[in-house]
Design a protein around this motif. Structure first.
Motif, PDB file in Angstrom:
ATOM      1  N   MET A 122       0.829  -1.203   0.000  1.00 44.49           N
ATOM      2  CA  MET A 122       0.000   0.000   0.000  1.00 44.49           C
ATOM      3  C   MET A 122       0.861   1.249   0.000  1.00 44.49           C
ATOM      4  N   LEU A 143      -0.792  -6.004   3.947  1.00 47.97           N
ATOM      5  CA  LEU A 143      -1.550  -4.834   3.510  1.00 47.97           C
ATOM      6  C   LEU A 143      -1.636  -3.793   4.620  1.00 47.97           C
ATOM      7  N   LEU A 144      -1.980  -4.232   5.837  1.00 46.40           N
ATOM      8  CA  LEU A 144      -2.119  -3.289   6.948  1.00 46.40           C
ATOM      9  C   LEU A 144      -0.765  -2.688   7.327  1.00 46.40           C
ATOM     10  N   ALA A 145       0.270  -3.538   7.361  1.00 53.06           N
ATOM     11  CA  ALA A 145       1.589  -3.044   7.768  1.00 53.06           C
ATOM     12  C   ALA A 145       2.105  -2.023   6.764  1.00 53.06           C
ATOM     13  N   TRP A 184       0.325  -0.176   4.883  1.00 48.97           N
ATOM     14  CA  TRP A 184      -0.475   1.047   5.043  1.00 48.97           C
ATOM     15  C   TRP A 184       0.119   1.911   6.155  1.00 48.97           C
ATOM     16  N   GLY A 185       0.496   1.249   7.257  1.00 46.11           N
ATOM     17  CA  GLY A 185       1.165   1.973   8.346  1.00 46.11           C
ATOM     18  C   GLY A 185       2.431   2.639   7.848  1.00 46.11           C
ATOM     19  N   LEU A 186       3.198   1.899   7.046  1.00 45.01           N
ATOM     20  CA  LEU A 186       4.425   2.455   6.472  1.00 45.01           C
ATOM     21  C   LEU A 186       4.110   3.690   5.633  1.00 45.01           C
ATOM     22  N   LEU A 206       1.662   5.762   5.979  1.00 41.87           N
ATOM     23  CA  LEU A 206       1.348   6.908   6.847  1.00 41.87           C
ATOM     24  C   LEU A 206       2.633   7.554   7.354  1.00 41.87           C
ATOM     25  N   ILE A 207       3.581   6.690   7.784  1.00 42.90           N
ATOM     26  CA  ILE A 207       4.835   7.226   8.312  1.00 42.90           C
ATOM     27  C   ILE A 207       5.592   7.989   7.228  1.00 42.90           C
TER      28      ILE A 207
END
Lengths: 309, 386
Positions: free
Chosen positions: A47, A114-116, A118-120, A122-123
């Motif tokens: 993502m 996918l979630l991880a 996405w977190g990346l 954002l950072i």
């Protein structure tokens, strides 16, 4: 809706919109190529792909400023080539690091990847905002990319658009040749098709995974670099394109490069042609709806590779 | 003391009672109405997280478009309230009195047909549940009957969230555009903006939440819940055993959509507006992290996860706005990499064994045990955040 235009006007409209569609097509292809390698070949959902693209754009922005400030003026015209190479390596290096630190632990859990990532994303977005500010930045184009070519009275084609398209063709052919012919490409495909056997004949699958992921991110970096030619870059620009890009890759048939190019062409042309007659948002809604509808009827996408899993 | 903690850890309903006490007694007594209203808003997201526990945690279906159903429920309620707020007497200054103000601004002179039925409160209540469920049903039938699942389903639900957002923003005259439907005043003549109304709505919200928790608990404990878990782990084997896997998936996806829609409707009532910023990709994926933090297998954990993330978000964005996205990103990565089962997983592994002195009667697979409650670990933390 065609009644109020004459025939020659209609031709020009379609030519101009077709050309606008081709530029959109180039952006889609450049973004989707990296994703087609990462998602199509490795099955990893990244993502943060849009953010890798923006990284390339920011590298280009920095290089152009370095050239403007510290280099003789005569060299400014060639900054773009250096920026592109640099963008490839910076994004690729970050990609390799992310694969090592994060992705490789999650290969068995695609939804968690996918979630991880996405977190990346954002950072990375917030990092860009802290470093470069929330405002969009653009680069000053070298002289030879300015201006446009006048084809007829009504049809006018900007040179930077042509340049981006040529770049897209070159990169696409390069990636295709590399996946088909080079050692890394062959190893990647071998690992995708049958991981245990690939490992058994002596391919270092972990290394191939890392290089493939880095390659996909590097191509995203090039895409971002090319993106500065036609638009400005902000911290969240990448997010705008990520859903479109995923749809392009899925619609094309995830494992097929040819399918990716074909679906990028279909989607971009449909969208830009409709944009002229409908409002931009309705054109986008209709395009996306059609794509989702076709995907519901044909989940495997336009082109499929028949391989044994 | 030991007996009490042991009782808490063993009794089936104790965790639920603790949550009920927290939401219905502790929080209302310790907060002013402004903060409590905020908690009420957070709790409406807990409905979505609860739906995700069912369809993602148990069914293995990750939907990145739950905001769509939250939004549909919220918009149905907002349309009713908006029509009531724009009676001909209230809107005399408009060029067409009796229609919502944003329609008048967009030169629409007649109420669109799909707004008409929302004059009726009964119809609205039904629509809040049926419209999202029907929408979910269409998506689910098209996808699951063709055995599309996993990441493909996630991407397509995300695309649907994007489509709906663009559509709502683009059709400003019919939907209120990017501002959404605002300026909602009364529900059947009862002013929802007063403090007393906010208290009432908060308690209605808590009661509805517990109703949904009971439904979810029932589903998880039933044979259906077992099948969902089996399906998540080995879909083929369930299919070979003679079950029609797609029907279970369709059911759980529609149920999750309906639960999310209730949350959306309560959101509109408590916050007083609805806008596309709760429909799109970003809010939808944020709601997944609420569920993931609480523990994707824990029904009560979803509520705690939602409350914690939102309290953190509020306090972070008040004091260090630029740090919030870093914290959120780290949360996504940390939960996935280090604690796939979230707070509930931590509670089960590290805290519950200490509460129970003897292992006798401890069944690992009992779903009730999974609903354990991280509040025991940090009951003070939530209050300090508030």
């Amino acid at each position: 809706m065609f009644a109020e235009y004459t025939a020659s006007e209609l031709t020009s409209i379609f030519a101009m919109q077709g050309f606008a569609g081709l530029i959109l097509f180039s952006v889609f292809v450049l973004m989707a190529l990296g994703l087609a390698i990462i998602f199509g070949q490795m099955g990893v959902i990244n993502m943060a792909h849009g953010e890798f693209m923006i990284l390339g754009a920011y590298v280009t922005y920095l290089v152009s400023h370095l050239f403007a400030d510290y280099m003789p003026e005569s060299l400014y015209n060639s900054y773009f080539l250096i920026a592109m190479v640099l963008a490839f390596f910076v994004a690729g290096a970050l990609g390799a690091f992310v694969e090592w630190a994060m992705i490789r632990h999650l290969y068995k859990r695609p939804l968690d990847t996918l979630l991880a990532t996405w977190g990346l994303s954002l950072i990375m977005q917030q990092t860009y905002r802290t470093v470069f500010g929330a405002r969009e930045v653009g680069v000053v184009l070298p002289d030879w990319l300015m201006g446009s070519v006048q084809l007829t009275d009504m049809i006018e084609i900007p040179i930077n658009g042509i340049f981006v398209m040529i770049l897209t063709v070159v990169i696409t052919i390069g990636v295709a040749i590399m996946m088909q012919r080079s050692r890394l490409g062959k190893q990647t495909r071998a690992v995708v098709q049958n991981r245990p056997m690939a490992a058994a004949v002596g391919i270092n699958t972990e290394k191939v995974d890392r290089l493939t992921f880095a390659l996909g991110c590097g191509i995203a970096g090039i895409a971002g670099s090319a993106f500065t030619m036609i638009g400005s870059t902000g911290p969240t620009s990448g997010q705008l394109y990520i859903v479109d890009t995923f749809l392009v890759v899925v619609f094309g048939g995830a494992a097929s490069l040819l399918g990716t190019v074909a679906s990028a062409f279909t989607i971009s042309q449909a969208q830009s042609t409709m944009e002229f007659f409908l409002s931009g948002s309705m054109a986008k809604v209709l395009t996306l709806l059609t794509v989702v509808g076709i995907l519901m009827l044909r989940p495997e996408g336009l082109f499929t590779l028949k391989i044994r899993r | 003391m030991n007996n009490i903690t042991e009782f808490i850890a063993r009794n089936r309903y104790s965790h639920m009672i603790i949550l009920a006490l927290l939401l219905a007694v502790v929080l209302p007594l310790s907060m002013d109405i402004f903060r409590l209203n905020l908690v009420g808003k957070y709790l409406t997201y807990a409905f979505v997280a609860l739906g995700l526990v069912l369809c993602w945690g148990y069914g293995g279906i990750l939907s990145l478009g739950q905001g769509v159903f939250f939004g549909l429920g919220g918009y149905c309620m907002a349309m009713f309230l908006k029509l009531e707020a724009s009676s001909p007497e209230n809107t005399q200054i408009q060029s067409t009195p009796g229609i919502p103000d944003f329609m008048d601004w967009n030169q629409i002179t007649e109420l669109p047909w799909f707004w008409e039925p929302f004059h009726s409160f009964g119809f609205t209540l039904v629509a809040v549940l049926v419209v999202p469920a029907l929408f979910a049903f269409i998506i689910a039938v098209a996808m699951f009957k063709r055995r599309v699942g996993g990441v493909y389903f996630a991407i397509i639900t995300q695309a649907i969230a994007a489509i709906l957002t663009i559509l709502i923003i683009g059709q400003q005259g019919y939907t209120g555009g990017v501002n959404g439907i605002t300026d909602l005043r009364t529900l059947n003549g009862w002013d929802i903006r007063t403090d007393s109304a906010k208290y009432v709505l908060y308690y209605v919200n808590v009661v509805l939440l517990f109703a949904c928790i009971f439904i979810a608990g029932f589903v998880v404990k039933s044979k259906l819940g077992r099948l969902l878990v089996a399906m998540r782990e080995r879909e083929d084997r369930v299919r070979f055993s003679g079950y029609d896997v797609s029907n279970f998936k369709i059911f759980v996806f529609c149920l999750a959509a309906m639960i999310s829609a209730i949350g959306g409707a309560m959101f509109t009532l408590q916050v007083g507006f609805m806008s596309p910023s709760f429909v799109g990709i970003v809010p939808s994926i944020e709601m997944v992290i609420f569920c993931a933090l609480g523990g994707r297998l824990s029904i009560l954990g979803a509520v705690y996860g939602t409350l914690l993330v939102n309290f953190a978000k509020t306090s972070f964005s008040e004091s260090f706005p630029e740090l919030w996205l870093f914290a959120m990103g780290a949360l996504f990565i940390g939960v996935v990499m280090a604690f796939p089962n979230g707070l509930a997983g931590i509670y089960q592994t590290y805290i519950e064994p200490r509460l129970i002195s003897k292992k006798k009667g401890y069944e690992k697979e009992d779903p009730k045990k999974k609903d354990d409650n991280p509040a025991l670990a940090n009951p003070e933390e939530e209050k300090t955040h508030a």
